[in-house]
Structures are given as C-alpha cells and as structure tokens.
Scaffold this motif. Sequence first.
Motif, mmCIF file in Angstrom:
data_model
loop_
_atom_site.group_PDB
_atom_site.id
_atom_site.type_symbol
_atom_site.label_atom_id
_atom_site.label_comp_id
_atom_site.label_asym_id
_atom_site.label_seq_id
_atom_site.Cartn_x
_atom_site.Cartn_y
_atom_site.Cartn_z
ATOM 1 N N ILE A 300 -21.989 -40.117 26.226
ATOM 2 C CA ILE A 300 -23.127 -40.117 27.146
ATOM 3 C C ILE A 300 -23.718 -38.714 27.279
ATOM 4 O O ILE A 300 -24.935 -38.550 27.413
ATOM 5 N N PHE A 301 -22.882 -37.683 27.209
ATOM 6 C CA PHE A 301 -23.390 -36.306 27.210
ATOM 7 C C PHE A 301 -24.272 -36.073 25.981
ATOM 8 O O PHE A 301 -25.368 -35.507 26.079
ATOM 9 N N GLY A 302 -23.800 -36.525 24.813
ATOM 10 C CA GLY A 302 -24.593 -36.375 23.590
ATOM 11 C C GLY A 302 -25.906 -37.126 23.666
ATOM 12 O O GLY A 302 -26.942 -36.659 23.173
ATOM 13 N N PHE A 303 -25.889 -38.298 24.290
ATOM 14 C CA PHE A 303 -27.113 -39.086 24.474
ATOM 15 C C PHE A 303 -28.136 -38.288 25.276
ATOM 16 O O PHE A 303 -29.321 -38.239 24.917
ATOM 17 N N GLY A 304 -27.695 -37.656 26.356
ATOM 18 C CA GLY A 304 -28.614 -36.867 27.179
ATOM 19 C C GLY A 304 -29.240 -35.709 26.417
ATOM 20 O O GLY A 304 -30.443 -35.434 26.542
ATOM 21 N N VAL A 305 -28.436 -35.020 25.608
ATOM 22 C CA VAL A 305 -28.961 -33.901 24.800
ATOM 23 C C VAL A 305 -30.040 -34.395 23.835
ATOM 24 O O VAL A 305 -31.096 -33.770 23.684
ATOM 25 N N CYS A 306 -29.791 -35.515 23.173
ATOM 26 C CA CYS A 306 -30.754 -36.055 22.208
ATOM 27 C C CYS A 306 -32.069 -36.450 22.872
ATOM 28 O O CYS A 306 -33.145 -36.262 22.296
ATOM 29 N N MET A 307 -31.999 -36.988 24.087
ATOM 30 C CA MET A 307 -33.230 -37.380 24.773
ATOM 31 C C MET A 307 -34.053 -36.170 25.185
ATOM 32 O O MET A 307 -35.288 -36.211 25.188
ATOM 33 N N ILE A 308 -33.399 -35.062 25.505
ATOM 34 C CA ILE A 308 -34.128 -33.825 25.807
ATOM 35 C C ILE A 308 -34.883 -33.348 24.565
ATOM 36 O O ILE A 308 -36.047 -32.939 24.627
ATOM 37 N N ILE A 309 -34.216 -33.408 23.418
ATOM 38 C CA ILE A 309 -34.858 -33.022 22.156
ATOM 39 C C ILE A 309 -36.052 -33.933 21.857
ATOM 40 O O ILE A 309 -37.116 -33.457 21.458
ATOM 41 N N PHE A 310 -35.882 -35.229 22.077
ATOM 42 C CA PHE A 310 -36.988 -36.165 21.837
ATOM 43 C C PHE A 310 -38.182 -35.847 22.729
ATOM 44 O O PHE A 310 -39.330 -35.841 22.275
ATOM 45 N N GLY A 311 -37.922 -35.582 24.004
ATOM 46 C CA GLY A 311 -39.020 -35.279 24.920
ATOM 47 C C GLY A 311 -39.771 -34.021 24.533
ATOM 48 O O GLY A 311 -40.997 -33.929 24.728
ATOM 49 N N ALA A 312 -39.074 -33.049 23.969
ATOM 50 C CA ALA A 312 -39.706 -31.777 23.601
ATOM 51 C C ALA A 312 -40.415 -31.836 22.249
ATOM 52 O O ALA A 312 -41.262 -30.998 21.946
ATOM 53 N N SER A 313 -40.101 -32.836 21.431
ATOM 54 C CA SER A 313 -40.615 -32.901 20.062
ATOM 55 C C SER A 313 -42.086 -33.320 19.999
ATOM 56 O O SER A 313 -42.533 -34.186 20.742
ATOM 57 N N LYS A 314 -42.809 -32.697 19.070
ATOM 58 C CA LYS A 314 -44.193 -33.083 18.767
ATOM 59 C C LYS A 314 -44.308 -33.566 17.323
ATOM 60 O O LYS A 314 -45.400 -33.840 16.847
ATOM 61 N N LEU A 315 -43.149 -33.636 16.630
ATOM 62 C CA LEU A 315 -43.115 -34.035 15.228
ATOM 63 C C LEU A 315 -42.470 -35.413 15.098
ATOM 64 O O LEU A 315 -41.415 -35.666 15.685
ATOM 65 N N MET A 316 -43.064 -36.294 14.315
ATOM 66 C CA MET A 316 -42.564 -37.655 14.183
ATOM 67 C C MET A 316 -41.147 -37.666 13.620
ATOM 68 O O MET A 316 -40.282 -38.389 14.125
ATOM 69 N N TRP A 317 -40.879 -36.882 12.567
ATOM 70 C CA TRP A 317 -39.565 -36.914 11.936
ATOM 71 C C TRP A 317 -38.474 -36.438 12.887
ATOM 72 O O TRP A 317 -37.371 -36.985 12.916
ATOM 73 N N LEU A 318 -38.782 -35.409 13.692
ATOM 74 C CA LEU A 318 -37.799 -34.891 14.638
ATOM 75 C C LEU A 318 -37.556 -35.891 15.765
ATOM 76 O O LEU A 318 -36.418 -36.084 16.212
ATOM 77 N N SER A 319 -38.619 -36.549 16.205
ATOM 78 C CA SER A 319 -38.490 -37.558 17.255
ATOM 79 C C SER A 319 -37.622 -38.718 16.787
ATOM 80 O O SER A 319 -36.753 -39.207 17.524
ATOM 81 N N VAL A 320 -37.858 -39.176 15.550
ATOM 82 C CA VAL A 320 -37.067 -40.274 14.993
ATOM 83 C C VAL A 320 -35.608 -39.860 14.851
ATOM 84 O O VAL A 320 -34.689 -40.626 15.173
ATOM 85 N N LEU A 321 -35.375 -38.631 14.391
ATOM 86 C CA LEU A 321 -33.999 -38.140 14.216
ATOM 87 C C LEU A 321 -33.279 -38.045 15.559
ATOM 88 O O LEU A 321 -32.104 -38.443 15.678
#
Length: 423
Positions: A300-321
């Motif tokens: 669940i900690f890892g899930f939270g980190v990934c969602m922060i990255i998704f929110g900050a991303s402006k690139l489709m490939w990074l968002s998908v990753l």
Amino acid sequence: MQKNDPYAALRIKEFNIFLVLRFALVLAWSMQFVVIEWQVYALTEDPLALGIIGLCEFLPAFLLAPFAGHIVDKKEKRDLFRLCIALFSLISFGLFWLTSETIESSWSTKTILYCIYGLVFFGGVLRSFFGPTIFSLIALLVPKRVYPNAATWSSSTWKGANVFGALLGGFLIAWIGVHITLGIIFLLVLLALFLVFQIKQKPILNKEVYESVRDSLEAGIRFVFNDKVILGALTLDMIAVLFGGAVAIFAVFAKDILDAGPKGFGILNAALSSGSIITMLATTYIPITKNTGKKLLISIFGFGVCMIIFGASKLMWLSVLALFFSGVFDGISMVVRQTILQLKTPDDMRGRVGAVNSMFVGSSNELGALESGIAARLFGAPMAVMLGGTVTLVVVTIMGAKNKPLRDLDLTKDIEEHEKEEV
C-alpha cells in the motif's frame, strides 16, 4: 504442510464456473463504469458530475451494507446471487435504452443525466448485496485449506475483467459508440445470469440461529472492530482507495491533461488493472501467507508513491508506467486482504463481515470518486491525485507503527491448521 499447488482451486468444477461467471459480470460492470463516466463527462464537461456518479452509488451501497450482510447470512447464497444478477441486467438494459437515438433526440440532456444517476443509485443498492454474497459463496465452493488459492484466482479474475473491461470500454466507445457498447454489456450480464444456474444451491450455515436484525448487525460490526488484523487491513485498503485512487477522474487526465482521447482513457484504466492481474497470477506460484502483514503495508505504501508520480506526470508513457506499478502493488494488497478475511472470518458471519468489507472498501470506490471530483474541481486533477497519494503514505506509516498484530501477521500456521483439520 503440503507443497503449494497453484491450481488447487481450479480443480473444483463449480469454482471454475464461478470464475467464468464472475469474469463476465465484472467485465460488464467495468465496461459500464467506463462508458458512464465518459458519457456523463461528455454531457457536462464537469469533473464534479463524475463525483456525483460516485455519490449516487456510494450512499445506498454503504447504508444498506449491514442489512445486506444480515440477509446474506440467513439466505441461500446461489439464489441470492442469481437475483442480484437478474436485477443488474435491468440496469444495463436501462442504460442501453437511455443512449438510444430516440431518447437522445426527444429528451433533454438534464433528464437523461438524472436517469443515469437514478440507475447508478439502483446499482449501489445491488452492490451492497453483491459483495457479501460473493464473499460467502466462495467459502462454500472450496475447502478451507484452498481459501488462499481461491482468493488469489477470484481476485485475479476480478482484476482481469477490469483490465479487459476498461480497455474494451474505451476502445469500443471510439469504434462503435456508447449505445452499442452498452448493448454488449447487457448481453454479458445475461451470460452471467445463465451461468449462475450451473452452480448448485448451498447450505445455510446459521439458518437455525435466531438473531434480531439489530443483534445480528451489532455482532458483525463488533467482530470486525475487535479484530485488529481485520480492522487494520480494511482500513488500509479503504484509505488507499478513498484518497489514493484516481480512476473516477481518468477522463479528465485523458482528455485535458494528456490529450489522449477515448483510447487513452481506456489505456489508463487498463494499465492500473493489468499490473494487478499480473501480480495476482504470480501469487498463485509465490504464496503470500508468510510475513503477510509486512507485505500488505509495503504494497500500500508503494501504491501511494506511484499515484503521486501519476499525478505529477504530463507524459502518457510515464502515466501508464506509474499506473501499471500502482496496479502491481494494488494486486498484492488485494490478495493479502482477501486471504486474511477468508481465513479469519467464522463461517456463520461471512455475510456480515463481507458487508463490512463492502462498506470499508467497496463503497470507498464510489466515495473516492466523489472525493476525486471535488478535489479536482478545487485544486485541479493533478494536485488532487498527488494529495491523495500523500495521505495514503501518511496513514500506512502510522498504521505500521501502531498496529503490531497486523505488522507481525503471518498466516502460515493458519493454513497448516486447516490442512490438518481436513486430512
């Protein structure tokens, strides 16, 4: 202890029928969610309208869940499941009818929108029964020693259906339009209704025990709140879904931030689920019963980190990753939570515990949709997702420090005991 058999649950015929049935049902529900979200945003172009969809489903699902759990524990599970699917088919047909050319040309946008909200509300009523019914039925299809394996396959099937549902929903909107896509969804629900008849009726384990509705509800809620392991697992998942999730506003990201259109919308939804199913299938070979609590906290900690990255991303490939890896962590946490619930819940309380689970986790999907819609309206979609991910990190850190029984949980002994009982 016997050697781990990754296909133990699949050797049971009725469980296989259940998996196919659940795949068809969740595929339909997932596609319907994607189509409704897209259609409502297309009609309103307002992220708050997406949040209202979540509220319409959350209110009945949350408020009726305790009563649903009481009813599930007292009724035959197969027939109750069949009734729920039959009523869900009416919702699917209603949405199919609302998007027809005849209705769209003769009704106002506001009227159509309100009717969609009404059908979603009806779906929330059914959701309050689906969760505890499915949770109770699984336990009647397989022996206890197979619960972890059955939980893994059931969760994998659920996530697999979400993968294809999210992907198909987005692509079919672009290829054949909303109306025909909803027609396909209706046919999938009818398939699920046919399959449920292939499962035999099951015994009612506490039929002879008299309890008033009030006493029954209090017993179920008291059991969950007195068990630090179950309460901690449910709380963690609820917070992750409520604040860390962003599914309800994927349409905003796809259309306004990543400029990806309906196909990109489907890809974003599928990326999250695909990571989950790959991980859950892996857990059929790599059991999660050892150091169970630590694995739940880390995932669940890892899930939270990934969602922060998704929110900050402006690139489709990074968002998908980012969404893919958030799905990986989500898959681990889902299998762990379901295994904990199956092994720690008494047979005669499965309906009520499943109902509380629905209140904590299932309903938090809809409440999370409302939270995401409001936060996106106030702060913008990217900031809303990053704030939610941050809240998830804070809560899981506190839970790991304060809840020692959950942190130190190891389910290996529970499995060994059930194996001895069934020899």
